[in-house]
Design a protein around this motif. Structure first.
Motif, PDB file in Angstrom:
ATOM      1  N   THR A 396       0.837  -1.107  -0.150  1.00 44.71           N
ATOM      2  CA  THR A 396       0.122  -0.488   0.156  1.00 44.71           C
ATOM      3  C   THR A 396       0.900   1.234   0.186  1.00 44.71           C
ATOM      4  O   THR A 396       1.449   1.214   0.425  1.00 44.71           O
ATOM      5  N   ILE A 397       0.607   2.193  -1.195  1.00 48.35           N
ATOM      6  CA  ILE A 397       1.240   3.437  -0.663  1.00 48.35           C
ATOM      7  C   ILE A 397       0.401   4.874  -1.034  1.00 48.35           C
ATOM      8  O   ILE A 397      -0.677   4.688  -2.473  1.00 48.35           O
ATOM      9  N   GLU A 398       0.460   5.405   0.157  1.00 47.50           N
ATOM     10  CA  GLU A 398      -0.966   5.765   0.240  1.00 47.50           C
ATOM     11  C   GLU A 398      -0.690   7.711  -0.358  1.00 47.50           C
ATOM     12  O   GLU A 398       0.482   7.660  -1.095  1.00 47.50           O
ATOM     13  N   ASP A 399      -1.164   8.255  -0.752  1.00 43.27           N
ATOM     14  CA  ASP A 399      -2.104   9.441  -1.367  1.00 43.27           C
ATOM     15  C   ASP A 399       0.338  10.556  -1.009  1.00 43.27           C
ATOM     16  O   ASP A 399      -0.021  10.589   0.240  1.00 43.27           O
ATOM     17  N   GLY A 400       0.358  10.878  -2.020  1.00 41.91           N
ATOM     18  CA  GLY A 400       1.106  11.722  -2.161  1.00 41.91           C
ATOM     19  C   GLY A 400       2.720  11.397  -1.810  1.00 41.91           C
ATOM     20  O   GLY A 400       3.998  12.421  -1.732  1.00 41.91           O
ATOM     21  N   ALA A 401       2.694   9.847  -1.246  1.00 43.91           N
ATOM     22  CA  ALA A 401       3.758   9.496  -1.453  1.00 43.91           C
ATOM     23  C   ALA A 401       5.379   9.252  -2.335  1.00 43.91           C
ATOM     24  O   ALA A 401       4.543   9.512  -3.643  1.00 43.91           O
ATOM     25  N   PHE A 402       6.244   9.620  -2.654  1.00 47.48           N
ATOM     26  CA  PHE A 402       7.387   9.487  -3.173  1.00 47.48           C
ATOM     27  C   PHE A 402       8.108   8.095  -2.597  1.00 47.48           C
ATOM     28  O   PHE A 402       8.937   8.201  -2.224  1.00 47.48           O
ATOM     29  N   ILE A 403       8.638   7.889  -4.076  1.00 51.59           N
ATOM     30  CA  ILE A 403       9.767   6.416  -3.970  1.00 51.59           C
ATOM     31  C   ILE A 403      10.492   6.569  -4.492  1.00 51.59           C
ATOM     32  O   ILE A 403      10.426   6.261  -6.151  1.00 51.59           O
ATOM     33  N   THR A 414       3.114  -0.873   4.078  1.00 51.08           N
ATOM     34  CA  THR A 414       2.464   0.179   3.844  1.00 51.08           C
ATOM     35  C   THR A 414       3.390   1.653   3.654  1.00 51.08           C
ATOM     36  O   THR A 414       3.966   2.218   5.235  1.00 51.08           O
ATOM     37  N   VAL A 415       3.560   2.033   3.016  1.00 49.07           N
ATOM     38  CA  VAL A 415       4.078   3.611   2.698  1.00 49.07           C
ATOM     39  C   VAL A 415       3.139   4.863   2.883  1.00 49.07           C
ATOM     40  O   VAL A 415       2.816   5.058   1.913  1.00 49.07           O
ATOM     41  N   LYS A 416       3.133   5.540   4.262  1.00 49.28           N
ATOM     42  CA  LYS A 416       2.202   6.470   4.848  1.00 49.28           C
ATOM     43  C   LYS A 416       1.745   7.385   3.713  1.00 49.28           C
ATOM     44  O   LYS A 416       2.730   7.509   2.791  1.00 49.28           O
TER      45      LYS A 416
END
Length: 458
Positions: A396-403, A414-416
């Motif tokens: 799960t990668i939540e809104d606005g995350a940068f990978i 999960t990446v919040k």
């Protein structure tokens, strides 16, 4: 209009196809021939459709399902013998019965409607669908009397030189008064070289009884093409493809090179969409307006919004929104859902993953079994590590995350919201909201190490 019944002849194995697949199940533009036939017959609002099955009966039934009743011709003894297998279902019913071969995929509803209307207008007991053939060799000829009524059908091998010069041919599609048909079928003999019961003999029986037999000549010989071998199958494919492409172009779709564009019969395309060469669209794919598809793209069972651009890519069984940019060389695998304004770039594979509005995976990534929020940026080389050799797990990668580039997200993880993952990280634990995760070994520089390992000769 009277009650309409239909009998589809689909019992033959088709030995000339030289195939393990039964003849009527060979696809034309991605759909089995017999299914094209039943689609067109269904447009007549028939009271009953009966498909005569024999070889491959179970597979034909599985393909057509509840759209038809079935009668088994266990032994193939001719076309009249095939039709009489429907006796227990249709005998005694008021109305007319269409007889159509299951290997004529190009026949259209409008032609059958015209045949039925002509049958009724002429008060005939039997009406033959005929066509004009520039090269009629091998076809039965329609011999008409002085009043233009049908005198008889004569087979090519039995025809005189004058009869062979006739170019109106029997297509093998008929419309009969239902009661008259089954009464006459009981009188058909197999007194011929092949020892079989032939449907055209019904015409002779009705004529001998003083009944009216008429003929309706279709304008399109191509519609009557029967597929008996791979050469005819290829021709049917060419003709069907040209028909489908023309329908789309007349409805406002631009097809740059119709001869090199392959669109299935159930595909829907909105106006002002452009389809480039080498593109294959199949299944129940729906494409919106103002899209650009191709070149060299394959799309099957997808729903695509408006203004989406898919080039040199493949997409299967997925939902794709509007203003989406895919490719080149992307692969959208089944059960993916791409919201509006998503970008999936070159050499990106997406499998059973959802992307929220405006999210991007622009280069060289694998995103599988993942829920990606809105406005997420996934850097080059990112992998969702979803499989442990036995089970699949969710990332799960939540809104606005940068990978960051070259990251491994080891699921389940999960990446919040709003979090950053530093390039080169392998993430195994949750990344809190608006945090940065760095999961990589610290860089160590060993001075003069190379000289110690590989000393130079002075």
């Amino acid at each position: 209009m009277t009650n309409i019944y239909a009998v589809i002849l689909a019992a033959g194995q088709g030995t000339r196809m030289k195939s393990k697949l039964y003849k009527v199940l060979h696809p034309v533009c991605g759909k089995p021939m017999v299914e094209h036939v039943i689609d067109q017959i269904s447009g007549l609002h028939t009271e009953q459709i009966v498909t005569i099955v024999g070889h491959g009966a179970d597979k034909v039934k599985a393909q057509l399902g509840s759209r038809s009743a079935y009668a088994l011709q266990a032994e193939q003894l001719g076309t009249a013998h095939a039709v009489i297998q429907a006796q227990s279902i249709l005998e005694g019913k008021e109305g007319c019965t269409l007889i159509v071969c299951g290997d004529t995929p190009l026949i259209q509803t409008s032609t059958m409607e015209a045949l039925v209307k002509h049958h009724e207008d002429t008060n005939a007991k039997a009406t033959i669908l005929t066509a004009y053939a520039e090269r009629p060799d091998g076809y039965g000829r329609i011999i008409r009397g002085a009043d233009n009524s049908v005198s008889r059908i004569v087979e090519h091998k039995d025809a005189s030189p004058e009869e062979r010069a006739v170019k109106e041919i029997n297509t093998g599609t008929y419309c009969f008064d239902n009661k008259a048909l089954f009464d006459a079928l009981k009188k058909v003999s197999n007194d011929n070289v092949q020892g079989e019961y032939y449907l055209p003999d019904v015409i002779e029986i009705l004529k001998a009884a003083g009944e009216t037999v008429s003929a309706y000549q279709t304008e399109s010989f191509d519609e009557t093409l029967g597929v008996n071998d791979r050469v005819a199958l290829s021709e049917a494919e060419r003709l069907m493809r040209a028909r489908i492409n023309e329908q789309h172009m007349r409805a406002g779709v631009t097809i740059i090179d119709p001869q090199n564009t392959y669109i299935g019969p159930d595909v829907v395309i909105g106006s002002d969409t452009v389809v480039h060469p080498g593109t294959v669209l199949s299944g129940s794919t729906t494409i919106g307006e103002d899209c650009i598809i191709g070149p060299n793209s394959e799309i099957n069972e997808c729903e695509i919004g408006n203004r989406t651009f898919i080039r040199q890519s493949a997409a299967f069984d997925s939902q794709i929104g509007s203003d989406v940019n895919i490719g080149p060389f992307a692969h959208i695998r089944p059960q993916s859902n791409l919201a509006d304004e998503v970008k999936i770039g070159n050499f990106v594979e997406v499998k059973k993953a959802s992307f929220g509005k405006g999210s991007k995976a622009s280069h060289l990534s694998y995103i599988g079994d993942a829920q990606v929020g809105s406005d997420v940026n996934i850097g080059c080389g990112t992998i969702t590590v979803n499989y442990d050799g036995k089970n699949k797990f969710l990332t799960t990668i939540e809104d606005g995350a940068f990978i960051g580039c070259n990251s491994n997200l080891v699921a389940p993880v999960t990446v919040k919201k709003g979090a950053y993952v530093a390039a080169g990280s392998t993430i195994t634990d949750e990344v809190p909201e608006e945090s940065m995760a760095i999961a990589r070994a610290r860089q160590v520089n060993k001075e003069n190490y190379v000289r110690k390992i590989f000393p130079k000769n002075d």
